[in-house]
Motif scaffolding. Structure first.
Motif, PDB file in Angstrom:
ATOM      1  N   ILE A  45       0.843  -1.201   0.000  1.00 22.32           N
ATOM      2  CA  ILE A  45       0.000   0.000   0.000  1.00 22.32           C
ATOM      3  C   ILE A  45       0.876   1.249   0.000  1.00 22.32           C
ATOM      4  O   ILE A  45       0.622   2.200  -0.750  1.00 22.32           O
ATOM      5  CB  ILE A  45      -0.966  -0.011   1.205  1.00 22.32           C
ATOM      6  CG1 ILE A  45      -2.025  -1.104   1.013  1.00 22.32           C
ATOM      7  CG2 ILE A  45      -1.616   1.347   1.404  1.00 22.32           C
ATOM      8  CD1 ILE A  45      -2.836  -1.408   2.262  1.00 22.32           C
ATOM      9  N   ALA A  46       1.913   1.250   0.827  1.00 19.43           N
ATOM     10  CA  ALA A  46       2.814   2.403   0.887  1.00 19.43           C
ATOM     11  C   ALA A  46       3.477   2.645  -0.465  1.00 19.43           C
ATOM     12  O   ALA A  46       3.551   3.787  -0.940  1.00 19.43           O
ATOM     13  CB  ALA A  46       3.863   2.199   1.977  1.00 19.43           C
ATOM     14  N   ALA A  47       3.950   1.586  -1.107  1.00 18.14           N
ATOM     15  CA  ALA A  47       4.601   1.728  -2.410  1.00 18.14           C
ATOM     16  C   ALA A  47       3.619   2.236  -3.464  1.00 18.14           C
ATOM     17  O   ALA A  47       3.971   3.078  -4.305  1.00 18.14           O
ATOM     18  CB  ALA A  47       5.207   0.393  -2.851  1.00 18.14           C
ATOM     19  N   ALA A  48       2.399   1.746  -3.405  1.00 21.69           N
ATOM     20  CA  ALA A  48       1.381   2.201  -4.361  1.00 21.69           C
ATOM     21  C   ALA A  48       1.062   3.681  -4.149  1.00 21.69           C
ATOM     22  O   ALA A  48       0.952   4.441  -5.117  1.00 21.69           O
ATOM     23  CB  ALA A  48       0.117   1.357  -4.227  1.00 21.69           C
ATOM     24  N   VAL A  55       3.567  15.214  -7.234  1.00 24.87           N
ATOM     25  CA  VAL A  55       3.432  16.582  -7.713  1.00 24.87           C
ATOM     26  C   VAL A  55       3.864  16.592  -9.173  1.00 24.87           C
ATOM     27  O   VAL A  55       4.921  16.056  -9.521  1.00 24.87           O
ATOM     28  CB  VAL A  55       4.301  17.548  -6.878  1.00 24.87           C
ATOM     29  CG1 VAL A  55       4.212  18.959  -7.418  1.00 24.87           C
ATOM     30  CG2 VAL A  55       3.883  17.497  -5.420  1.00 24.87           C
ATOM     31  N   LEU A  56       3.047  17.179 -10.000  1.00 24.75           N
ATOM     32  CA  LEU A  56       3.351  17.255 -11.428  1.00 24.75           C
ATOM     33  C   LEU A  56       4.668  17.993 -11.632  1.00 24.75           C
ATOM     34  O   LEU A  56       4.920  19.019 -10.998  1.00 24.75           O
ATOM     35  CB  LEU A  56       2.212  17.972 -12.155  1.00 24.75           C
ATOM     36  CG  LEU A  56       2.192  17.862 -13.666  1.00 24.75           C
ATOM     37  CD1 LEU A  56       2.097  16.405 -14.102  1.00 24.75           C
ATOM     38  CD2 LEU A  56       1.017  18.640 -14.223  1.00 24.75           C
ATOM     39  N   GLY A  63       8.826  13.349 -13.057  1.00 23.72           N
ATOM     40  CA  GLY A  63       8.038  14.480 -13.538  1.00 23.72           C
ATOM     41  C   GLY A  63       6.592  14.101 -13.789  1.00 23.72           C
ATOM     42  O   GLY A  63       5.721  14.951 -13.870  1.00 23.72           O
ATOM     43  N   ARG A  64       6.349  12.797 -13.906  1.00 18.37           N
ATOM     44  CA  ARG A  64       4.979  12.320 -14.126  1.00 18.37           C
ATOM     45  C   ARG A  64       4.255  12.218 -12.791  1.00 18.37           C
ATOM     46  O   ARG A  64       4.865  11.978 -11.759  1.00 18.37           O
ATOM     47  CB  ARG A  64       4.997  10.949 -14.804  1.00 18.37           C
ATOM     48  CG  ARG A  64       5.558  10.965 -16.206  1.00 18.37           C
ATOM     49  CD  ARG A  64       5.414   9.608 -16.881  1.00 18.37           C
ATOM     50  NE  ARG A  64       5.958   8.522 -16.071  1.00 18.37           N
ATOM     51  CZ  ARG A  64       7.169   8.005 -16.222  1.00 18.37           C
ATOM     52  NH1 ARG A  64       7.963   8.467 -17.139  1.00 18.37           N
ATOM     53  NH2 ARG A  64       7.580   7.028 -15.456  1.00 18.37           N
ATOM     54  N   ALA A  65       2.962  12.404 -12.842  1.00 18.28           N
ATOM     55  CA  ALA A  65       2.136  12.292 -11.648  1.00 18.28           C
ATOM     56  C   ALA A  65       0.839  11.598 -12.024  1.00 18.28           C
ATOM     57  O   ALA A  65      -0.078  12.226 -12.529  1.00 18.28           O
ATOM     58  CB  ALA A  65       1.857  13.677 -11.067  1.00 18.28           C
ATOM     59  N   PRO A  66       0.757  10.264 -11.800  1.00 16.36           N
ATOM     60  CA  PRO A  66      -0.478   9.560 -12.127  1.00 16.36           C
ATOM     61  C   PRO A  66      -1.698  10.223 -11.491  1.00 16.36           C
ATOM     62  O   PRO A  66      -2.726  10.359 -12.122  1.00 16.36           O
ATOM     63  CB  PRO A  66      -0.241   8.156 -11.576  1.00 16.36           C
ATOM     64  CG  PRO A  66       1.242   7.999 -11.558  1.00 16.36           C
ATOM     65  CD  PRO A  66       1.782   9.373 -11.262  1.00 16.36           C
ATOM     66  N   VAL A  67      -1.578  10.619 -10.237  1.00 18.67           N
ATOM     67  CA  VAL A  67      -2.619  11.388  -9.557  1.00 18.67           C
ATOM     68  C   VAL A  67      -1.929  12.631  -8.984  1.00 18.67           C
ATOM     69  O   VAL A  67      -1.248  12.549  -7.962  1.00 18.67           O
ATOM     70  CB  VAL A  67      -3.305  10.589  -8.436  1.00 18.67           C
ATOM     71  CG1 VAL A  67      -4.323  11.453  -7.710  1.00 18.67           C
ATOM     72  CG2 VAL A  67      -3.962   9.332  -8.985  1.00 18.67           C
ATOM     73  N   PRO A  68      -2.069  13.765  -9.658  1.00 18.26           N
ATOM     74  CA  PRO A  68      -1.393  14.972  -9.184  1.00 18.26           C
ATOM     75  C   PRO A  68      -1.981  15.459  -7.859  1.00 18.26           C
ATOM     76  O   PRO A  68      -3.195  15.459  -7.673  1.00 18.26           O
ATOM     77  CB  PRO A  68      -1.669  15.999 -10.289  1.00 18.26           C
ATOM     78  CG  PRO A  68      -2.124  15.214 -11.475  1.00 18.26           C
ATOM     79  CD  PRO A  68      -2.759  13.971 -10.936  1.00 18.26           C
ATOM     80  N   VAL A  69      -1.086  15.827  -6.951  1.00 18.12           N
ATOM     81  CA  VAL A  69      -1.499  16.360  -5.654  1.00 18.12           C
ATOM     82  C   VAL A  69      -0.656  17.599  -5.354  1.00 18.12           C
ATOM     83  O   VAL A  69       0.432  17.763  -5.898  1.00 18.12           O
ATOM     84  CB  VAL A  69      -1.325  15.317  -4.519  1.00 18.12           C
ATOM     85  CG1 VAL A  69      -2.249  14.128  -4.717  1.00 18.12           C
ATOM     86  CG2 VAL A  69       0.116  14.875  -4.397  1.00 18.12           C
ATOM     87  N   PRO A  70      -1.160  18.459  -4.466  1.00 17.81           N
ATOM     88  CA  PRO A  70      -0.358  19.616  -4.035  1.00 17.81           C
ATOM     89  C   PRO A  70       0.922  19.151  -3.331  1.00 17.81           C
ATOM     90  O   PRO A  70       0.972  18.062  -2.749  1.00 17.81           O
ATOM     91  CB  PRO A  70      -1.274  20.356  -3.065  1.00 17.81           C
ATOM     92  CG  PRO A  70      -2.651  19.870  -3.365  1.00 17.81           C
ATOM     93  CD  PRO A  70      -2.495  18.468  -3.872  1.00 17.81           C
ATOM     94  N   GLY A  71       1.918  19.998  -3.360  1.00 15.29           N
ATOM     95  CA  GLY A  71       3.194  19.665  -2.751  1.00 15.29           C
ATOM     96  C   GLY A  71       3.102  19.334  -1.274  1.00 15.29           C
ATOM     97  O   GLY A  71       3.782  18.422  -0.792  1.00 15.29           O
TER      98      GLY A  71
END
Length: 122
Positions: A45-48, A55-56, A63-71
């Motif tokens: 779970i942690a690795a996933a 962050v994009l 540089g990729r973000a499958p699910v972009p989140v704020p920093g």
């Protein structure tokens, strides 16, 4: 935003150690068939989470973000996983390893102030 090679290496090793610490916690802090499930599930779970929520355009990653989140969200996720791994060592009787790991996490982030600043601006 350049991190020294030694700090990038340390960060990678801390990530691996965190997964091991979480697995140890799952095994050592549970009993019966739950220990098998938690010993495998906690690190997976942690690795996933680590690989999914990013962050994009983070230069410390691909540089990729499958699910972009704020920093700030990414930073909290990193700290929870890394210190969770250290706590896993500590709570399962590997006290020195847990303490050393926690200190190494602090050192790594202390030498990554440019990245911390970047994350908090995102």
């Amino acid at each position: 935003m350049g991190n020294a090679w030694w700090n990038l290496t340390l960060r990678f090793l801390l990530e691996l150690a965190a997964l091991l610490g979480l697995g140890l916690a799952g095994w050592g802090l549970s009993a019966g068939w739950w220990r098998w499930i938690l010993a495998l599930a906690l690190p997976l779970i942690a690795a996933a989470l680590w690989g999914t929520f990013a962050v994009l355009n983070d230069p410390s990653r691909s540089g990729r973000a499958p699910v972009p989140v704020p920093g700030a969200v990414r930073l909290v996720l990193e700290l929870v996983i890394l210190f969770g791994g250290a706590a896993g060592f500590y709570l399962t009787g590997h006290t020195t390893t847990g303490i050393v790991m926690a200190l190494l996490i602090v050192i790594s982030y202390a030498f990554s102030l440019d990245r911390l600043s970047w994350l908090l601006r995102q």
